[in-house]
Design a protein around this motif. Structure first.
Motif, PDB file in Angstrom:
ATOM      1  N   ARG A  21      -0.041 -11.958  -2.952  1.00 36.87           N
ATOM      2  CA  ARG A  21       1.070 -11.052  -3.219  1.00 36.87           C
ATOM      3  C   ARG A  21       1.762 -10.721  -1.903  1.00 36.87           C
ATOM      4  O   ARG A  21       1.093 -10.328  -0.928  1.00 36.87           O
ATOM      5  CB  ARG A  21       0.586  -9.776  -3.917  1.00 36.87           C
ATOM      6  CG  ARG A  21       0.029 -10.041  -5.306  1.00 36.87           C
ATOM      7  CD  ARG A  21      -0.332  -8.737  -6.021  1.00 36.87           C
ATOM      8  NE  ARG A  21      -1.377  -8.004  -5.327  1.00 36.87           N
ATOM      9  CZ  ARG A  21      -2.674  -8.252  -5.435  1.00 36.87           C
ATOM     10  NH1 ARG A  21      -3.108  -9.243  -6.215  1.00 36.87           N
ATOM     11  NH2 ARG A  21      -3.569  -7.532  -4.774  1.00 36.87           N
ATOM     12  N   ALA A  22       3.071 -10.910  -1.873  1.00 30.75           N
ATOM     13  CA  ALA A  22       3.844 -10.687  -0.651  1.00 30.75           C
ATOM     14  C   ALA A  22       5.030  -9.789  -0.960  1.00 30.75           C
ATOM     15  O   ALA A  22       5.725  -9.983  -1.972  1.00 30.75           O
ATOM     16  CB  ALA A  22       4.324 -12.012  -0.075  1.00 30.75           C
ATOM     17  N   LEU A  23       5.256  -8.818  -0.088  1.00 31.20           N
ATOM     18  CA  LEU A  23       6.404  -7.915  -0.216  1.00 31.20           C
ATOM     19  C   LEU A  23       7.295  -8.085   1.005  1.00 31.20           C
ATOM     20  O   LEU A  23       6.843  -7.948   2.147  1.00 31.20           O
ATOM     21  CB  LEU A  23       5.932  -6.462  -0.311  1.00 31.20           C
ATOM     22  CG  LEU A  23       7.049  -5.405  -0.340  1.00 31.20           C
ATOM     23  CD1 LEU A  23       7.898  -5.549  -1.595  1.00 31.20           C
ATOM     24  CD2 LEU A  23       6.460  -3.999  -0.245  1.00 31.20           C
ATOM     25  N   PHE A  24       8.555  -8.390   0.764  1.00 34.02           N
ATOM     26  CA  PHE A  24       9.547  -8.541   1.823  1.00 34.02           C
ATOM     27  C   PHE A  24      10.382  -7.260   1.884  1.00 34.02           C
ATOM     28  O   PHE A  24      10.925  -6.834   0.848  1.00 34.02           O
ATOM     29  CB  PHE A  24      10.434  -9.751   1.547  1.00 34.02           C
ATOM     30  CG  PHE A  24       9.720 -11.064   1.735  1.00 34.02           C
ATOM     31  CD1 PHE A  24       9.989 -11.867   2.836  1.00 34.02           C
ATOM     32  CD2 PHE A  24       8.771 -11.502   0.813  1.00 34.02           C
ATOM     33  CE1 PHE A  24       9.318 -13.077   3.021  1.00 34.02           C
ATOM     34  CE2 PHE A  24       8.092 -12.702   0.986  1.00 34.02           C
ATOM     35  CZ  PHE A  24       8.372 -13.492   2.089  1.00 34.02           C
ATOM     36  N   VAL A  25      10.482  -6.670   3.058  1.00 32.28           N
ATOM     37  CA  VAL A  25      11.240  -5.426   3.245  1.00 32.28           C
ATOM     38  C   VAL A  25      12.455  -5.750   4.107  1.00 32.28           C
ATOM     39  O   VAL A  25      12.333  -6.034   5.307  1.00 32.28           O
ATOM     40  CB  VAL A  25      10.385  -4.333   3.903  1.00 32.28           C
ATOM     41  CG1 VAL A  25      11.206  -3.063   4.109  1.00 32.28           C
ATOM     42  CG2 VAL A  25       9.142  -4.040   3.056  1.00 32.28           C
ATOM     43  N   TRP A  74      -3.986   1.496  -0.855  1.00 30.67           N
ATOM     44  CA  TRP A  74      -3.975   0.046  -0.788  1.00 30.67           C
ATOM     45  C   TRP A  74      -3.872  -0.399   0.664  1.00 30.67           C
ATOM     46  O   TRP A  74      -3.008   0.074   1.405  1.00 30.67           O
ATOM     47  CB  TRP A  74      -2.808  -0.551  -1.583  1.00 30.67           C
ATOM     48  CG  TRP A  74      -2.742  -2.040  -1.418  1.00 30.67           C
ATOM     49  CD1 TRP A  74      -1.866  -2.773  -0.673  1.00 30.67           C
ATOM     50  CD2 TRP A  74      -3.669  -2.980  -1.976  1.00 30.67           C
ATOM     51  NE1 TRP A  74      -2.169  -4.098  -0.742  1.00 30.67           N
ATOM     52  CE2 TRP A  74      -3.276  -4.260  -1.532  1.00 30.67           C
ATOM     53  CE3 TRP A  74      -4.779  -2.856  -2.820  1.00 30.67           C
ATOM     54  CZ2 TRP A  74      -3.957  -5.415  -1.903  1.00 30.67           C
ATOM     55  CZ3 TRP A  74      -5.468  -4.007  -3.175  1.00 30.67           C
ATOM     56  CH2 TRP A  74      -5.049  -5.270  -2.731  1.00 30.67           C
ATOM     57  N   GLN A  75      -4.719  -1.326   1.055  1.00 28.73           N
ATOM     58  CA  GLN A  75      -4.732  -1.859   2.409  1.00 28.73           C
ATOM     59  C   GLN A  75      -3.989  -3.194   2.477  1.00 28.73           C
ATOM     60  O   GLN A  75      -4.427  -4.193   1.906  1.00 28.73           O
ATOM     61  CB  GLN A  75      -6.165  -2.061   2.897  1.00 28.73           C
ATOM     62  CG  GLN A  75      -6.275  -2.697   4.277  1.00 28.73           C
ATOM     63  CD  GLN A  75      -5.724  -1.805   5.358  1.00 28.73           C
ATOM     64  OE1 GLN A  75      -6.268  -0.736   5.630  1.00 28.73           O
ATOM     65  NE2 GLN A  75      -4.621  -2.211   5.976  1.00 28.73           N
ATOM     66  N   VAL A  76      -2.851  -3.201   3.130  1.00 27.90           N
ATOM     67  CA  VAL A  76      -2.145  -4.446   3.429  1.00 27.90           C
ATOM     68  C   VAL A  76      -2.985  -5.227   4.438  1.00 27.90           C
ATOM     69  O   VAL A  76      -3.536  -4.651   5.384  1.00 27.90           O
ATOM     70  CB  VAL A  76      -0.746  -4.149   4.010  1.00 27.90           C
ATOM     71  CG1 VAL A  76      -0.069  -5.426   4.485  1.00 27.90           C
ATOM     72  CG2 VAL A  76       0.110  -3.425   2.969  1.00 27.90           C
ATOM     73  N   SER A  77      -3.090  -6.521   4.255  1.00 25.91           N
ATOM     74  CA  SER A  77      -3.921  -7.341   5.142  1.00 25.91           C
ATOM     75  C   SER A  77      -3.188  -7.768   6.410  1.00 25.91           C
ATOM     76  O   SER A  77      -3.762  -7.751   7.501  1.00 25.91           O
ATOM     77  CB  SER A  77      -4.424  -8.587   4.404  1.00 25.91           C
ATOM     78  OG  SER A  77      -5.262  -8.224   3.327  1.00 25.91           O
ATOM     79  N   SER A  78      -1.918  -8.175   6.263  1.00 25.19           N
ATOM     80  CA  SER A  78      -1.177  -8.671   7.425  1.00 25.19           C
ATOM     81  C   SER A  78       0.299  -8.310   7.332  1.00 25.19           C
ATOM     82  O   SER A  78       0.877  -8.294   6.239  1.00 25.19           O
ATOM     83  CB  SER A  78      -1.303 -10.197   7.541  1.00 25.19           C
ATOM     84  OG  SER A  78      -2.627 -10.586   7.801  1.00 25.19           O
ATOM     85  N   SER A 138       1.692   0.353  -5.771  1.00 23.91           N
ATOM     86  CA  SER A 138       1.930  -0.209  -7.098  1.00 23.91           C
ATOM     87  C   SER A 138       1.842  -1.736  -7.081  1.00 23.91           C
ATOM     88  O   SER A 138       1.206  -2.352  -7.936  1.00 23.91           O
ATOM     89  CB  SER A 138       3.300   0.232  -7.609  1.00 23.91           C
ATOM     90  OG  SER A 138       3.642  -0.427  -8.806  1.00 23.91           O
ATOM     91  N   LEU A 139       2.471  -2.364  -6.096  1.00 19.19           N
ATOM     92  CA  LEU A 139       2.551  -3.826  -6.033  1.00 19.19           C
ATOM     93  C   LEU A 139       1.329  -4.464  -5.387  1.00 19.19           C
ATOM     94  O   LEU A 139       1.050  -5.633  -5.603  1.00 19.19           O
ATOM     95  CB  LEU A 139       3.808  -4.236  -5.259  1.00 19.19           C
ATOM     96  CG  LEU A 139       5.138  -3.825  -5.891  1.00 19.19           C
ATOM     97  CD1 LEU A 139       6.271  -4.006  -4.900  1.00 19.19           C
ATOM     98  CD2 LEU A 139       5.397  -4.622  -7.164  1.00 19.19           C
TER      99      LEU A 139
END
Length: 254
Positions: free
Chosen positions: A9-13, A153-157, A106-107
């Motif tokens: 799962r990837a989130l682009f900001v 939630w912990q983002v990995s990178s 959420s994501l």
């Protein structure tokens, strides 16, 4: 904070509509084609504006499964982007962090992608997006931070968009003085990931072309459209990133 699915799962900001296509369109499309869950947060402009509609069209070209999330702030240089809303760089930072943390929880992205700390070329909205994404990624993992916004939630990178100095050197002779395309770039030794998106250039170009308003207005977009074919291909076929792992081992972008 355990994982809930087997797919990446990837989130682009991004700060503005068109940035997602111009700077990360190939990576987004490649991830989507591989079965990853790809989400996009756009910090400025609002639903109902022309550029929001263009953004939705571009997201479809990049094969995103969900519409872009709009934070609803005003572009720092275009107040009509969000009538009555506060400028992105002037809005209360804590409010913005909380808004993005809610989406992160959420994501549940393993990866968050945004600009480097200089916003690639000094644009204040890009710089602010970097600061916001970094702060929200940290805050999202803290259970005591706004528990009302969901489970931590912990983002990995984190991956930060950049462009190689060698690419800039090849493009510079073709850029106008008014262009906002990067003027410096990053030395190859500092770049952590270069994604070959050659097989996604078709949908990347179509996504860029969806942003008709910016294509007609922006000197940078006009420069891009006018690049000779070899230089345009050079610009389109790879996307480069700096990487910062927030947990041991992190998460691979591709």
């Amino acid at each position: 904070m355990s994982d809930v699915s087997g797919s990446t799962r990837a989130l682009f900001v991004h700060a503005h509509p068109d940035d997602e296509s111009l700077w990360t369109g190939g990576t987004m499309a490649r991830l989507a084609r591989s079965g990853a869950e790809v989400s996009l947060v756009t910090c400025t402009w609002v639903r109902g504006t022309t550029r929001h509609g263009e953004l939705v069209d571009a997201a479809r070209q990049l094969e995103l499964a969900r519409e872009p999330i709009m934070l609803g702030y005003a572009d720092s240089f275009v107040p009509e982007s969000a009538p009555g809303a506060t400028s992105f760089i002037l809005a209360p930072f804590d409010e913005q962090v909380a808004a993005l943390v809610e989406h992160l929880r959420s994501l549940k992205p393993h990866i968050v992608v945004t600009y480097d700390a200089y916003g690639m070329y000094g644009h204040p909205d890009h710089i602010h997006a970097n600061r916001l994404a970094c702060a929200a990624a940290d805050a999202a993992a803290i259970a005591a931070y706004h528990p009302d916004l969901g489970e931590p939630w912990q983002v990995s990178s984190l991956y930060f968009i950049t462009i190689p100095m060698t690419t800039v050197a090849q493009l510079r002779p073709h850029l106008s003085d008014a262009s906002h395309l990067p003027i410096d770039g990053t030395h190859a030794d500092r770049i952590d990931v270069v994604v070959d998106v050659d097989d996604c250039t078709g949908c990347k170009i179509r996504a860029i072309q969806c942003h008709k308003t910016e294509m007609a207005r922006s000197a940078s977009m006009k420069d891009f459209a006018a690049l000779p074919a070899p230089e345009q291909r050079l610009f389109l076929r790879t996307e480069a990133y700096l990487r910062r792992d927030l947990v041991p081992g992190g998460a691979e972008l591709v």
